[in-house]
Design a protein around this motif. Sequence first.
Motif, mmCIF file in Angstrom:
data_model
loop_
_atom_site.group_PDB
_atom_site.id
_atom_site.type_symbol
_atom_site.label_atom_id
_atom_site.label_comp_id
_atom_site.label_asym_id
_atom_site.label_seq_id
_atom_site.Cartn_x
_atom_site.Cartn_y
_atom_site.Cartn_z
ATOM 1 N N CYS A 1 9.446 6.972 1.588
ATOM 2 C CA CYS A 1 8.812 5.742 1.095
ATOM 3 C C CYS A 1 9.552 4.505 1.609
ATOM 4 C CB CYS A 1 8.798 5.770 -0.434
ATOM 5 S SG CYS A 1 8.223 4.239 -1.193
ATOM 6 N N LEU B 1 0.835 -1.204 0.000
ATOM 7 C CA LEU B 1 0.000 0.000 0.000
ATOM 8 C C LEU B 1 0.873 1.258 0.000
ATOM 9 C CD1 LEU B 1 -2.815 1.261 0.206
ATOM 10 C CD2 LEU B 1 -2.633 1.077 2.688
ATOM 11 N N LEU C 1 2.197 8.863 -6.367
ATOM 12 C CA LEU C 1 2.604 10.231 -6.048
ATOM 13 C C LEU C 1 3.739 10.695 -6.964
ATOM 14 C CD1 LEU C 1 2.507 12.747 -4.243
ATOM 15 C CD2 LEU C 1 4.047 11.579 -2.664
ATOM 16 N N THR D 1 1.192 3.880 -3.114
ATOM 17 C CA THR D 1 0.867 5.288 -2.855
ATOM 18 C C THR D 1 1.982 6.208 -3.331
ATOM 19 O OG1 THR D 1 -0.472 4.682 -0.924
ATOM 20 C CG2 THR D 1 0.293 6.967 -1.059
#
Length: 792
Positions: free
Chosen positions: A601, A463, A471, A467
């Motif tokens: 991240c 997830l 982005l 994401t």
Amino acid sequence: MYRLTCFELDKVWRKRSFLLSVAVLLAINIFLLWYTNLPNNETPPLSAYKAVEKDLQHLSEAEKKSFIEDLYEDSKGVMLVNDILNMQNSATDMGKELGKKTMAENPGVFEKYYKTFTSGKYLKYTDSLEQEMSLIKEIYEESEKVSSYGKYLKDIKDRKKTLESVSVFQAADQNSFSARNITKEAADYQDLSAIKTEFYPSKGLTSAVSAQATDLLLLLLLFLFAGTLIYEEKEKKLFLITRVTPAGREKSIIAKLTALLIQCFAMTFLFYGVNVIFFSASAGVGNLLRSLQSVAPYMGSDLQISLLAYLLLTVVTKAILLFSLGAFLVFIAIIGKQSFLPYLAGTGLLAISSLLYLFVPASSSVNWLKYLNPIGLLQTDTIYGGYLNFNLFGYPLSRLLTSWVILGLYAAYSCFLAVKAFLTSRSLEISKLRLPTLRSFHPHVNLCRHEGYKIFIMNRALLILLTFAILFGYQHLSKTYTLTPAETYYQNIMTELSGDLTEEKTSLIEQERKRYEEAFAKIKSIDEMVAKGKISMEEGENIKSPYYSETAFYPSFQRVLQQYDYVVDSGGKFVYDTGYLLIFGLSQSSRSPDLILFTVCIIFAFSALFSMEYRDKSWNLLAATRRGKRDIYKSKLLLAMAATTAVFASGWVCQIIQVARSCPLREITSSTMALAQLREMKLDMPLAVLLLLMALLQILSLFAVLMVTVCLSDRLKNHIQTLSVSVLLLIVPLILNEMGLTFGKWVSLLPLYDCVNSVLINHGLAINAGYLAAAAVLLAGGILTLRKSASK
């Protein structure tokens, strides 16, 4: 009572996990402040506001106004030159005619600012004309608003006089809400004529106070603290013992609420103090002792206070509101049997408040529903920085006074509910809610698949990775590369010249050279006529105007001539280089934002890579043999590296696609020596090889970040601790660099990630090789450390 309160605070504040949570949320807060204020094509950077503040610092108010007006006039003139050149460079006759018409409607402006535009000296605070114009226009409008504060007060008085003088209106509507509101407004502003304003840009202060991310993080911290006050004792069944003691009921709940109040004040002061420090360093906040009305968005306030008092009022208001919400969460925790109920109730309450704030019109008769709910009360900039009266049966009621009363009622009622529930509730234990599972887990036979399932599905790394991949893709694909008229001219001629030199291309260059030489000769002859007095200066400028347009793109043509000289001397090829310079990071701002996002991240996705096994005590089973443990370590590391590479590739490909849309990437097999900026590197290789080499070095730097994170995960054996330490080691230096503290750059991997720019601008190939060696050492040292752990 004092000892009980200290005990309740100590019970939470001494927990390492809570302190690390605060540190992580603070780091996230700083990151979000930085990320949400990143510049784009039209939004100027925060440093530009800081530079303007520095220029205004020692000027009087009259000098500030004159200085800003001159900036605004100059920026409008330069923008007009840019627009006219764009029109004249149009492929259609209509565009060229429109350019002539615009020039005729603004006589003398093009001639006045033409040289300034072609020299590029108009960029005083930013990197592009659009950003410069946006910044100066914003500051000009704020300055005009603040300087007209006396007129603003006069208009309020005039409205009251008009109301009193119109007898028909007095007879018919003197008892209406509008009439009463005008009278009350004039009375509230009556004593403000003595206020002195002191102008500075408002960006820093307003951003520090109205940061919604900070409010959200404070709410998350509140959920964590409020639940801990009750659930730890419920889980251990301590209430069965403590409630029968003399201080086990009344004094206990009062101590818990007092501890909650202290927590709310301490965290609110901490987070908003960090906000003020961040924006003071990056954008500037000006003199905090000046009046509140000195800030343009707060000019409508009727409070006679300084900005420092406004900041204190803001923090106190938010702290009391957080305490009210926290007391409500404590009440839910007391009466509920499941640990998720306070979070569910709190989220529901905030969701309803948000809907009311978003959808109730500000001008409706029930606008109190918008402003007096918890979300509305969090917007302290509208409470203290504006002026509004509610319509209470035809009578105006001050929003400021009503907000204070409602805030007090919220706090009192929440405390009442919590105290009453604690004294009477019999729900003293937690009941676990068991939900039926739709599908049971079946372990995978393949080790990599099994570890991948644990990392990406059970630990939700997939997830996070998706994401951030979205982005990165959106960030690069939504970024537009605006071409100036000069760049459009350069692109047109270079795409035509692209490739090997031919006679036709030589002829084209000579024709352009001849055209410019003739135009410059005409300008020179007109200047000689003016010098001899044959024509006036004004006539000379009017005659030269068409030739100015003719020579507007000569600096771009000089770039063409540089490539032409290189091609003639070396036998190379013409290359349209703008797109390559963008990709190599030589024509845009630092790559620090990209590295920060990639680092965030990696940390959030893989900080639990090894600690997840310690958390569940799985190593007792998984490490039955040394080879089994080594294979698990190897699988985890390879999966993390593969995922990191995939996320990087998504952003890298999207960047190349978007650059290529505006600036075609042709002749990719040509030598890097074809680009004037890259000749200093003295590396003769195909552009495609340099692109691949740059990508590999960037991936290497990300692998070094990953290795630091996973080694910390293995050593600390705790997800939260790994998250906190990784943020402090890997992200904080980058954010400090973005704030202007450049030493942060040299204790990070940014020089390696921004490798091409580092070689050319910073300290050459040797320094970059040093960072390459450092990254290699981190990777090798991390692998050896993990091998040693796997062998235990």
